[in-house]
Design a protein around this motif. Structure first.
Motif, mmCIF file in Angstrom:
data_model
loop_
_atom_site.group_PDB
_atom_site.id
_atom_site.type_symbol
_atom_site.label_atom_id
_atom_site.label_comp_id
_atom_site.label_asym_id
_atom_site.label_seq_id
_atom_site.Cartn_x
_atom_site.Cartn_y
_atom_site.Cartn_z
ATOM 1 N N LYS A 2 27.153 55.804 79.227
ATOM 2 C CA LYS A 2 25.747 55.916 78.845
ATOM 3 C C LYS A 2 25.428 57.357 78.424
ATOM 4 C CE LYS A 2 21.907 55.978 81.268
ATOM 5 N NZ LYS A 2 21.273 55.917 82.534
ATOM 6 N N ARG A 3 25.954 58.311 79.215
ATOM 7 C CA ARG A 3 25.697 59.718 78.882
ATOM 8 C C ARG A 3 26.291 60.075 77.529
ATOM 9 N NH1 ARG A 3 24.303 63.005 83.516
ATOM 10 N NH2 ARG A 3 24.228 61.616 85.274
ATOM 11 N N GLU A 4 27.507 59.534 77.296
ATOM 12 C CA GLU A 4 28.180 59.840 76.032
ATOM 13 C C GLU A 4 27.360 59.301 74.850
ATOM 14 O OE1 GLU A 4 32.472 58.816 74.414
ATOM 15 O OE2 GLU A 4 32.468 59.407 76.514
ATOM 16 N N ILE A 5 26.880 58.044 75.010
ATOM 17 C CA ILE A 5 26.088 57.433 73.940
ATOM 18 C C ILE A 5 24.805 58.238 73.724
ATOM 19 C CG2 ILE A 5 24.700 55.389 73.356
ATOM 20 C CD1 ILE A 5 26.928 53.714 74.685
ATOM 21 N N HIS A 15 25.003 60.499 47.823
ATOM 22 C CA HIS A 15 25.323 61.177 49.087
ATOM 23 C C HIS A 15 24.582 60.511 50.248
ATOM 24 C CE1 HIS A 15 26.265 64.245 51.938
ATOM 25 N NE2 HIS A 15 24.988 64.542 52.121
ATOM 26 N N ILE A 16 23.303 60.201 50.042
ATOM 27 C CA ILE A 16 22.522 59.539 51.086
ATOM 28 C C ILE A 16 23.134 58.176 51.397
ATOM 29 C CG2 ILE A 16 20.260 58.561 51.676
ATOM 30 C CD1 ILE A 16 19.009 60.795 49.990
ATOM 31 N N GLY A 17 23.564 57.481 50.329
ATOM 32 C CA GLY A 17 24.217 56.170 50.516
ATOM 33 C C GLY A 17 25.447 56.281 51.385
ATOM 34 N N ARG A 18 26.260 57.330 51.104
ATOM 35 C CA ARG A 18 27.483 57.527 51.904
ATOM 36 C C ARG A 18 27.147 57.839 53.356
ATOM 37 N NH1 ARG A 18 29.905 60.104 47.713
ATOM 38 N NH2 ARG A 18 29.108 62.074 48.478
ATOM 39 N N LEU A 19 26.095 58.668 53.507
ATOM 40 C CA LEU A 19 25.657 59.013 54.874
ATOM 41 C C LEU A 19 25.288 57.747 55.635
ATOM 42 C CD1 LEU A 19 23.259 62.081 54.496
ATOM 43 C CD2 LEU A 19 25.522 62.054 55.482
ATOM 44 N N MET A 20 24.585 56.867 54.942
ATOM 45 C CA MET A 20 24.133 55.620 55.588
ATOM 46 C C MET A 20 25.322 54.742 55.966
ATOM 47 S SD MET A 20 20.996 55.424 56.063
ATOM 48 C CE MET A 20 20.692 56.989 56.555
ATOM 49 N N ASP A 21 26.319 54.670 55.063
ATOM 50 C CA ASP A 21 27.520 53.862 55.366
ATOM 51 C C ASP A 21 28.212 54.395 56.614
ATOM 52 O OD1 ASP A 21 27.038 52.346 53.211
ATOM 53 O OD2 ASP A 21 28.558 53.261 51.915
ATOM 54 N N ALA A 34 36.799 60.838 62.224
ATOM 55 C CA ALA A 34 36.416 60.203 63.496
ATOM 56 C C ALA A 34 36.507 58.688 63.347
ATOM 57 C CB ALA A 34 35.005 60.609 63.874
ATOM 58 N N ILE A 35 36.056 58.185 62.194
ATOM 59 C CA ILE A 35 36.108 56.744 61.937
ATOM 60 C C ILE A 35 37.572 56.297 61.812
ATOM 61 C CG2 ILE A 35 35.566 54.977 60.198
ATOM 62 C CD1 ILE A 35 32.908 56.596 59.755
ATOM 63 N N ALA A 36 38.377 57.106 61.087
ATOM 64 C CA ALA A 36 39.793 56.761 60.920
ATOM 65 C C ALA A 36 40.477 56.672 62.281
ATOM 66 C CB ALA A 36 40.484 57.815 60.059
ATOM 67 N N ARG A 37 40.216 57.645 63.140
ATOM 68 C CA ARG A 37 40.860 57.628 64.458
ATOM 69 C C ARG A 37 40.435 56.396 65.267
ATOM 70 N NH1 ARG A 37 39.927 62.037 69.088
ATOM 71 N NH2 ARG A 37 37.833 61.202 68.862
ATOM 72 N N ALA A 38 39.137 56.100 65.237
ATOM 73 C CA ALA A 38 38.653 54.940 66.001
ATOM 74 C C ALA A 38 39.319 53.656 65.509
ATOM 75 C CB ALA A 38 37.149 54.847 65.879
ATOM 76 N N PHE A 39 39.458 53.498 64.197
ATOM 77 C CA PHE A 39 40.068 52.278 63.656
ATOM 78 C C PHE A 39 41.549 52.191 64.029
ATOM 79 C CE2 PHE A 39 36.849 51.542 59.950
ATOM 80 C CZ PHE A 39 35.901 51.193 60.898
ATOM 81 N N SER A 75 27.717 53.768 64.313
ATOM 82 C CA SER A 75 26.991 53.018 65.345
ATOM 83 C C SER A 75 27.891 51.937 65.925
ATOM 84 C CB SER A 75 25.705 52.437 64.791
ATOM 85 O OG SER A 75 26.012 51.446 63.850
ATOM 86 N N GLN A 76 28.780 51.407 65.079
ATOM 87 C CA GLN A 76 29.733 50.398 65.577
ATOM 88 C C GLN A 76 30.720 51.019 66.557
ATOM 89 O OE1 GLN A 76 31.583 48.683 62.082
ATOM 90 N NE2 GLN A 76 30.852 46.700 62.797
ATOM 91 N N LEU A 77 31.201 52.226 66.190
ATOM 92 C CA LEU A 77 32.174 52.902 67.055
ATOM 93 C C LEU A 77 31.553 53.252 68.389
ATOM 94 C CD1 LEU A 77 33.846 55.535 64.719
ATOM 95 C CD2 LEU A 77 34.174 53.094 64.796
ATOM 96 N N ASP A 78 30.305 53.744 68.334
ATOM 97 C CA ASP A 78 29.686 54.225 69.564
ATOM 98 C C ASP A 78 29.390 53.129 70.564
ATOM 99 O OD1 ASP A 78 29.857 56.847 69.146
ATOM 100 O OD2 ASP A 78 27.966 57.012 68.070
ATOM 101 N N THR A 79 29.123 51.948 70.052
ATOM 102 C CA THR A 79 28.859 50.882 71.011
ATOM 103 C C THR A 79 30.163 50.182 71.388
ATOM 104 O OG1 THR A 79 28.301 49.540 69.114
ATOM 105 C CG2 THR A 79 26.455 50.393 70.378
ATOM 106 N N GLY A 80 31.293 50.720 70.913
ATOM 107 C CA GLY A 80 32.595 50.158 71.276
ATOM 108 C C GLY A 80 32.768 48.748 70.741
ATOM 109 N N ARG A 81 32.090 48.462 69.616
ATOM 110 C CA ARG A 81 32.139 47.094 69.112
ATOM 111 C C ARG A 81 33.032 46.957 67.884
ATOM 112 N NH1 ARG A 81 27.882 45.375 66.778
ATOM 113 N NH2 ARG A 81 26.507 47.124 67.088
#
Ligand code: ATP
Ligand code: MG
Length: 421
Positions: free
Chosen positions: A187-190, A243-249, A388-393, A255-261
């Motif tokens: 919870k603290r990490e999130i 750039h904003i589009g990429r940020l949103m992606d 960070a995303i690459a590592r999580a995947f 958000s998927q990584l953070d919820t461990g989903r």
């Protein structure tokens, strides 16, 4: 398992249990009585009658105690146990007295028996007191631990030695606190990520939005009217919107990584085709920056058990970095080979290296190495989320990812995942 069922069964029929115990007690008493004293039949009959009478009274009393939870009403478990001991002795006392009278024991002997009984009663109470001390001490510990836990001290643990119910309860308590501590840490990490994210969004999103706003306002107010500047403004706005589009992606993926989903849809797929496909998609970008992009995939690599979309994202993020952070005229080589039951993919680029001080943080959320903070020629500003995303995947595939970087040799990102289920 069977024991639990047995106990449950007995607990459902407390009166039956007590009656059986009393019958057994009468049986044992009669056996000893008959064998040791060889009494005349009249005494045996009297004894049986008497024992049944008193056991009826005892059973009824015990049942009343049980039914109205009288023992549980005492302020402490110790008192409950001590009163039970005293009650037992009080019950034994008239029994013995009566039997002695029936058996015509002399008054002198009766007084002696009474004295011995009183002694035994006091000794049993004292003994009970000491036994219950250890028990109440452990129960107090348990209650203090629960209190501490209630105050949010997740480091509280109990000594769970032994195998009785209190030890089992302590053990369960410890496991429960382990889980709570883990949940609290997550919870603290999130919470921390959410704070980072808010800071990041307000910083990185506000800048492109502000510049788009300024340019569109300038165009609307006819401040800019020459064709060249108008085009430049529109082009820059488009870059900012991308750039904003990429940020949103990235934001969505994060958000998927953070919820461990991270839900993987793994199947046996061709890694060879996946690499070729990704490379041909990225070729125009590489050509535009005059970078040579080449691939080298081992023949025996396929099939690989993986989520193709996620692994393609990993490849994309690594090749994208290699293209972005290396200069014109440099080379990128994507290599894939099988190592035992695993496959390893390397994305190597010449020309750039990551400074030693950045290396330990390179896979952290939002981490951007020094140079990349500046906007590159194509208007790209990194979000610091690609790796960070690459590592999580990769880790979701039970794999590992690492980087090697040296000034003369360039940079190599390598990831390893199991080839099979
Ligand atoms: N091949 C590379 N050569 C040199 N530096 C690199 C390389 N790959 C990554 N880096 C450094 O690592 C940092 C983190 O990379 P990462 O992909 O996580 O974020 P990013 O590229 O800045 O943003 P984005 O989220 O858009 O990918 C980069 O900012 C860059 O400084
Ligand atoms: Mg990147």
């Amino acid at each position: 398992m069977t024991t639990i069922k047995f106990n449950q069964h007995l607990n459902r029929h407390p009166f039956l249990l007590f009656t059986i115990s009393m019958v057994i007690a009468i049986g044992i008493a009669m056996l000893i009585f008959v064998l040791s004293m060889k009494p005349p039949p009249r005494d045996v009959r009297l004894m049986i009658l008497f024992l049944f009478g008193t056991s009826f009274v005892t059973t009824s009393l015990a049942y009343i105690c049980y039914r109205f939870d009288l023992v549980g009403r005492f302020p402490s478990v110790r008192w409950g146990i001590l009163v039970t001991v005293v009650l037992t002795i009080v019950l034994i006392f008239p029994n013995v007295w009566m039997i002695a009278r029936l058996m015509f024991i002399s008054l002198h002997d009766l007084q002696l028996v009474a004295v011995l009984l009183i002694f035994a009663g006091v000794a049993a109470t004292a003994f009970g007191y000491f036994i219950t001390s250890t028990m109440t001490h452990r129960i107090n510990n348990l209650s203090q631990a629960v209190e501490r836990l209630g105050e949010g001290h997740f480091d509280t643990r109990l000594d769970a030695r032994g195998s009785d119910e209190i030890a089992q309860l302590s053990h369960t308590f410890n496991s429960m606190v382990d889980s709570l501590q883990r949940i609290d840490a997550e919870k603290r990490e999130i919470e921390q990520t959410r704070r980072d994210l808010t800071a990041w969004v307000s910083h990185d999103l506000r800048t492109p939005l502000a510049s788009i706003q300024v340019m569109i306002e300038a165009l609307l107010d006819d401040v800019v009217d020459d064709k060249e500047t108008t085009e430049r403004y529109l082009q820059t706005s488009l870059t900012e919107i991308r750039h904003i589009g990429r940020l949103m992606d990235s934001f969505f993926e994060l958000s998927q990584l953070d919820t461990g989903r991270i839900e993987l849809e793994r199947e046996y797929t061709s890694l060879h085709s996946l690499i070729s496909d990704t490379m041909s998609r990225m070729m125009p970008q590489a050509e535009r920056q005059q970078i040579q992009l080449a691939g080298q995939v081992a023949e025996d690599i396929d099939p690989v058990f993986m989520d193709a979309t996620k692994i393609q994202q990993v490849l994309y993020n690594l090749i994208d970095n290699a293209i972005r952070y290396t200069a014109a005229g440099e080379h990128i080589l994507v290599r894939a080979r099988r190592i035992g039951a695993q496959v390893q993919v390397d994305v190597h680029n010449t020309g750039t290296h990551i400074d030693v001080e950045h290396l330990p943080h390179i896979f952290d959320n939002f981490y951007r190495g020094g140079r990349s903070r500046a906007q590159s020629a194509d208007g790209h500003r990194g979000t610091g989320l690609g790796l960070a995303i690459a590592r999580a995947f990769v880790e979701a595939h039970s794999g590992t990812i690492r980087v090697e970087s040296q000034p003369e040799r360039g940079t190599t990102f390598s990831f390893v995942i199991p080839a099979h289920d």
